[in-house]
Write a protein that holds these residues in place. Sequence first.
Motif, PDB file in Angstrom:
ATOM      1  N   ILE A 133      -1.302  23.439 -50.285  1.00 43.57           N
ATOM      2  CA  ILE A 133      -0.956  22.115 -49.748  1.00 43.57           C
ATOM      3  C   ILE A 133      -1.648  21.890 -48.411  1.00 43.57           C
ATOM      4  N   GLU A 134      -1.623  22.910 -47.579  1.00 46.79           N
ATOM      5  CA  GLU A 134      -2.251  22.782 -46.256  1.00 46.79           C
ATOM      6  C   GLU A 134      -3.755  22.530 -46.384  1.00 46.79           C
ATOM      7  N   HIS A 135      -4.414  23.313 -47.235  1.00 42.38           N
ATOM      8  CA  HIS A 135      -5.860  23.144 -47.419  1.00 42.38           C
ATOM      9  C   HIS A 135      -6.183  21.788 -48.050  1.00 42.38           C
ATOM     10  N   LEU A 136      -5.394  21.415 -49.046  1.00 42.05           N
ATOM     11  CA  LEU A 136      -5.656  20.152 -49.734  1.00 42.05           C
ATOM     12  C   LEU A 136      -5.427  18.964 -48.801  1.00 42.05           C
ATOM     13  N   GLY A 137      -4.377  19.070 -47.993  1.00 38.65           N
ATOM     14  CA  GLY A 137      -4.099  18.010 -47.022  1.00 38.65           C
ATOM     15  C   GLY A 137      -5.251  17.830 -46.044  1.00 38.65           C
ATOM     16  N   LYS A 138      -5.795  18.943 -45.584  1.00 39.35           N
ATOM     17  CA  LYS A 138      -6.917  18.896 -44.641  1.00 39.35           C
ATOM     18  C   LYS A 138      -8.161  18.324 -45.319  1.00 39.35           C
ATOM     19  N   ALA A 139      -8.361  18.726 -46.584  1.00 41.58           N
ATOM     20  CA  ALA A 139      -9.519  18.226 -47.337  1.00 41.58           C
ATOM     21  C   ALA A 139      -9.421  16.703 -47.509  1.00 41.58           C
ATOM     22  N   ILE A 140      -8.201  16.217 -47.780  1.00 36.57           N
ATOM     23  CA  ILE A 140      -7.985  14.774 -47.926  1.00 36.57           C
ATOM     24  C   ILE A 140      -8.323  14.060 -46.622  1.00 36.57           C
ATOM     25  N   ASP A 141      -7.887  14.639 -45.508  1.00 37.39           N
ATOM     26  CA  ASP A 141      -8.194  14.047 -44.194  1.00 37.39           C
ATOM     27  C   ASP A 141      -9.699  14.001 -43.944  1.00 37.39           C
ATOM     28  N   LEU A 142     -10.398  15.029 -44.397  1.00 36.90           N
ATOM     29  CA  LEU A 142     -11.841  15.136 -44.122  1.00 36.90           C
ATOM     30  C   LEU A 142     -12.697  14.244 -45.014  1.00 36.90           C
ATOM     31  N   VAL A 143     -12.413  14.243 -46.312  1.00 40.11           N
ATOM     32  CA  VAL A 143     -13.316  13.515 -47.220  1.00 40.11           C
ATOM     33  C   VAL A 143     -12.632  12.430 -48.046  1.00 40.11           C
ATOM     34  N   GLY A 144     -11.296  12.359 -47.973  1.00 41.71           N
ATOM     35  CA  GLY A 144     -10.559  11.346 -48.740  1.00 41.71           C
ATOM     36  C   GLY A 144     -10.199  11.839 -50.126  1.00 41.71           C
ATOM     37  N   ALA A 145      -8.983  11.544 -50.545  1.00 41.27           N
ATOM     38  CA  ALA A 145      -8.493  11.993 -51.858  1.00 41.27           C
ATOM     39  C   ALA A 145      -9.379  11.492 -52.992  1.00 41.27           C
ATOM     40  N   GLU A 146      -9.974  10.304 -52.800  1.00 45.25           N
ATOM     41  CA  GLU A 146     -10.808   9.722 -53.864  1.00 45.25           C
ATOM     42  C   GLU A 146     -12.071  10.547 -54.120  1.00 45.25           C
ATOM     43  N   ASN A 147     -12.415  11.424 -53.176  1.00 47.14           N
ATOM     44  CA  ASN A 147     -13.593  12.281 -53.327  1.00 47.14           C
ATOM     45  C   ASN A 147     -13.249  13.702 -53.784  1.00 47.14           C
ATOM     46  N   ILE A 148     -11.997  13.909 -54.173  1.00 52.20           N
ATOM     47  CA  ILE A 148     -11.593  15.237 -54.684  1.00 52.20           C
ATOM     48  C   ILE A 148     -11.182  15.039 -56.145  1.00 52.20           C
TER      49      ILE A 148
END
Length: 266
Positions: A133-148
Amino acid sequence: MGIPTIGLGTYRLKGQEVIDSVSQALQLGYRHIDTAQIYENEAQVGKAIADNGIPRDELFITTKIWISNLAPRKLIPSLEESLNKLGLKQVDMTLIHWPSPDDKVPMEEYLPMLLEAREQGLTKKIGVSNFTIEHLGKAIDLVGAENIATNQVEIHPFLHNRKIAEFAREHGIQLTAYMPLAVGAVMKDPVLQAIGQAHGVTPAQVTLAWLMQLGYVVIPSSTKRGHQQDNLRAADLQLSQDDMAAIAALERNERIADPDFAPQWD
């Protein structure tokens, strides 16, 4: 193309075995093949793809960047090397296989490079694997959920990974279940056997149907033609609410993939 709901996993398959497994799967109708740099079988997967002559636009090929290639100067060259081995100009999806151990390589450095690889046309979709969750949350902040496009994590009847599943669902991120058959353990489970008998199917088919009904993509690995065929047919099986509840009760937090460099799981 969205991510096909069922694919063929190639973890632990090497040499002629992986060529035969992928070839057979393609002949049976699989169009989604999952590999990774660390599997050391990309060249053989590529050979099977080339030999079978399936039109490229019908295939969905995924590979994953290994932890030793997360440094910004290494990520794109390593993906180019993967493409070379696969004999492809572009993969359909590239995932970060594991977050950098102890976050030695900051996500701020490697996720933008994955975006860059997509910009360069090396991959159509990008995503992650084994992210908490922590990593995914950070990834969302960095590149946006639409890019994962996905977070590929271990999910099977004995490990439901509910916390990350809920978090991903809230953010509209598809989960892909790896080791969905718990390395064959589902075949011996009496609950899954009983449900299978009631439907005239195998415990493996019950398991895959359960995962797909929950909305997950599944990538079971198999070398046997009969098993590959059964796995593909699991998409046609409809489980009842009682079946789903019985499988939900099997959760026992039994994690199989837990290397020493794994993150702190949720």
